[in-house]
Design a protein around this motif. Structure first.
Motif, PDB file in Angstrom:
ATOM      1  N   CYS A 125      -4.242   0.338  -0.183  1.00 34.30           N
ATOM      2  CA  CYS A 125      -4.995  -1.211   0.403  1.00 34.30           C
ATOM      3  C   CYS A 125      -6.022  -0.661   1.183  1.00 34.30           C
ATOM      4  O   CYS A 125      -6.795   0.732   1.195  1.00 34.30           O
ATOM      5  N   CYS A 161       0.152   3.093   3.739  1.00 36.64           N
ATOM      6  CA  CYS A 161       0.842   2.661   4.928  1.00 36.64           C
ATOM      7  C   CYS A 161       1.521   1.213   5.150  1.00 36.64           C
ATOM      8  O   CYS A 161       1.802   0.645   6.073  1.00 36.64           O
ATOM      9  N   CYS A 208      -6.926   2.393   3.521  1.00 38.13           N
ATOM     10  CA  CYS A 208      -6.693   3.759   3.607  1.00 38.13           C
ATOM     11  C   CYS A 208      -7.197   3.722   2.023  1.00 38.13           C
ATOM     12  O   CYS A 208      -6.968   4.857   1.247  1.00 38.13           O
ATOM     13  N   CYS A 231       1.042  -0.633  -0.274  1.00 40.16           N
ATOM     14  CA  CYS A 231      -0.040  -0.123   0.130  1.00 40.16           C
ATOM     15  C   CYS A 231       0.601   0.976  -0.247  1.00 40.16           C
ATOM     16  O   CYS A 231       1.786   1.371   0.505  1.00 40.16           O
TER      17      CYS A 231
END
Ligand SMILES: [Zn+2]
Length: 260
Positions: free
Chosen positions: A173, A155, A176, A152
């Motif tokens: 992801c 994050c 997020c 991701c």
């Protein structure tokens, strides 16, 4: 000084009555532009070797200005690419893209390798549309764009559902997703394919049978990156779009749908 380089012709244009100016992507010194005297005459020994897509060994006399092509020898004739309109269309797109994003003056072994593998795969009648997609993803770093596709982009998570985000520059992801209202949701297959296009060498892929819709979806993402983040729009892309409209491309046997 005489130099002997392995290269692939990206572009060849007329100069004066009988000469050609030829842009060659070489393995050793990157992109070079050379004068081929007399090469426009069909009887010239330089006529064949200076055609676009030719892969050969080129002997170039280099002085202070533009080098002069002295002789050349085929390594591959690229007959299929020269004679099949669909193969020609995608190969033209690939050489134009290379020419646009690779600067002269330094060796670019990775770009040469991608070009060589791509043209030879098309010559061996792999699906040219899929091969052009490989090249699109593989050459992105040359434009300064390096999408985050292994985790991701926000994050760093490697598990979960994923989507593509132009704003975040890669995958996001599900935790997020809220960061970008314009995310493009991806199925696990699409996720894997994009990663593969970006990071697996062409010669390790084998024959790929991709659905037309899958290719178009992945193409849409990479074209949007090129157009909006690099400003690159190629003439040969319009030609491919024209071919698609006239349904010539649908005769391509690779459109048999077998896998997703
Ligand atoms: Zn995340």
């Amino acid at each position: 000084m005489l130099n002997k380089w392995e290269g692939i012709v990206l572009k060849s244009r007329s100069y004066g009555e009988s000469n050609k100016i030829v842009t060659i992507m070489t393995r050793e010194v990157g992109k070079v532009t050379v004068m081929a005297r007399g090469a426009k005459k069909p009887t010239s020994r330089l006529a064949g070797i200076t055609q676009t897509f030719m892969h050969g060994v080129y002997v170039v006399q280099r002085g202070s200005g533009m080098g002069t092509l002295q002789q050349g020898e085929h390594l591959a004739s690229m007959r299929h690419i020269q004679t099949d309109i669909v193969a020609t269309a995608y190969a033209s797109y690939i050489v134009e893209l290379l020419d646009r994003i690779v600067e002269e003056g330094s060796p670019e072994p990775f770009a040469f390798e991608v070009l060589q593998q791509a043209l030879h795969a098309i010559e061996e009648e792999y699906d040219p549309e899929a091969i052009a997609l490989f090249v699109d993803w593989k050459l992105l770093p040359y434009t300064g764009v390096q999408p985050m596709l292994h985790a991701c982009a926000s994050c760093g998570a490697i598990e979960g559902e994923f989507a593509f985000s132009f704003a975040q520059g890669g995958y996001l992801c599900h935790r997020c997703f809220h960061l970008d209202p314009y995310i493009i949701r991806l199925t696990p297959t699409q996720l894997k394919l994009i990663r593969m296009f970006y990071s697996v060498p062409i010669d390790q892929i084998g024959k790929l049978d991709l659905k037309k819709g899958t290719k178009q979806f992945i193409k849409k993402i990479v074209s949007t990156i090129y157009e909006e983040q690099t400003g690159i729009r190629l003439k040969s892309r319009s030609f491919i779009e024209q071919l698609e409209r006239t349904s010539l491309l649908s005769r391509n046997k690779h459109n048999e749908e077998t896998t997703e």
